[in-house]
Design a protein around this motif. Structure first.
Motif: not given
Ligand code: ZN
Length: 381
Positions: A261-271, A308-309, A314-317
């Motif tokens: 959902k959020s690139l920033e949050e995920s990057i922080a996790f992997y970092e 959008p689209g 769609k996968f996330l939804a």
């Protein structure tokens, strides 16, 4: 093992010729035969021969073939012409050779020309060299027709690379493309009975003296009379083979694609686990923002919808964040596609060129046991 593979191991020349044609045409069955035979490869000496037109390469290769046969050994000659599609010229060349080596089952000769990309030709050449090696040939000679960058690239894939020069090239020793100097293990001065041979040799030595480390051998020949051919064969045997690029590699995992959902949050996790982002970009065609995090030889690919689209939206939804796809790097995308199609697998797109310039295709999860698969063409360099 396929029946064809058995026949080839038993020395059936017609089965070998059929498999070679199949491999050139990326026929899945022939490629399966090659996979069966792969364990038998690794014994042949694979020699690339390149040099400008008029250097007498074909005559030299024929003289080498005769010398190899005199030693009771076998060989394959792959004449590769990246600059043209198969023409009458190449076929004529074959016919002249076939006359000379007529009915000698110890020599296999094949001309190959461009089939689309250079990468395709390089792969077909590599596959054929491996086939010949596995079939028990002692030498595989890859002769390129011209001296363009493509020819240099293909000849340079061999274990031992021979560059053929001739007197009367004027300042051409200087003019020879830089790349050719770097790949040469052996320089041949052919037609060395002609005036100017000594000058070519001196120029070559002067040029090589500027290089440090590797010292390629220089061998003088007169291919038409066979002079110098045995010393050349000896020099070929004496080069310690460089890493063998003319082989078929197996697929590897290139990356795991994860929808977030959020690139920033995920990057922080992997970092926080010690990963680092190597590359970020927005792929507008796929409506996705991508961050790549190297993980050994593979990568983690984080995907956030950018518009959008987006398929990721769609996968996330539908499924929520999580593993979206696995990307495999394959040595021959065309062959992989052909073999998938022959099993009725469902491809989601025609091969497309991705951000890094690589061709890729997606395979529907229904055909793969539930995982969306991305297949990527391995770089041919
Ligand atoms: Zn991907």
């Amino acid at each position: 093992m396929t029946e064809a593979a058995h026949h080839i191991r038993e020395g059936d020349a017609r089965a070998l010729a059929r498999a070679a044609t199949g491999i050139e045409n990326r026929d899945p069955q022939a490629l399966e035969t090659l996979r069966d035979l792969a364990p038998f490869a690794g014994h042949a000496r694979i020699v690339g021969i390149t040099g400008p037109p008029g250097a007498g390469k074909s005559t030299l290769v024929d003289a080498l073939a005769t010398a190899v046969r005199k030693q009771g050994k076998t060989l394959a000659i792959l004449a590769v012409d990246p600059s043209s599609r198969l023409t009458g010229g190449a076929i004529l060349g074959d016919r002249i050779r076939m006359q000379q080596h007529y009915a000698d089952p110890g020599i296999f000769i094949r001309s190959m020309a461009t089939r689309g990309s250079l990468g395709g030709l390089a792969r077909a050449t590599a596959n054929l060299a491996q086939l010949m090696d596995a079939a028990g040939k002692d030498y595989v000679i890859v002769e390129t027709v011209g001296v363009g960058q493509d020819e240099i690239e293909i000849a340079g894939l061999a274990q031992v690379t021979v560059v053929v020069l001739v007197p009367g090239m004027g300042d051409d020793v200087q003019a020879i493309k830089a790349g050719i100097m770097e790949i040469a293990d052996i320089f041949v001065i052919n037609k060395s009975d002609q005036p100017g041979a000594t000058r070519v040799e001196q120029e070559l030595q002067a040029m090589l003296s500027l290089e440090h480390g590797r010292q390629p051998a220089i061998v003088k020949t007169v291919a038409t009379t066979g002079e110098g051919i045995e010393p050349l064969l000896e020099a070929i045997a004496n080069v310690s083979p460089r890493s063998h690029s003319l082989t078929v590699s197996s697929p590897t995992i290139d990356h795991l694609g994860i929808a977030v959902k959020s690139l920033e949050e995920s990057i922080a996790f992997y970092e926080s686990l010690g990963f680092r982002v190597s590359h970020r970009e927005t792929v507008s065609a796929e409506k996705v923002q991508v961050a790549m995090l190297p993980a050994g030889d593979s990568n983690i690919e984080l995907l956030e919808p950018s518009a959008p689209g987006s398929p990721i939206e769609k996968f996330l939804a539908a499924r929520g964040p999580g593993l979206h796809h696995i990307a495999l790097k394959v040595p021959d995308l065309e062959a992989s596609i052909a073999s998938l199609q022959s099993t009725g697998a469902r491809l989601l797109n025609a091969p497309r060129r991705g951000a890094g310039g690589h061709m890729y295709v997606f395979v529907h999860p229904a055909s793969t046991g539930g995982v969306l698969l991305e297949l990527i063409q391995e770089s041919t360099n």
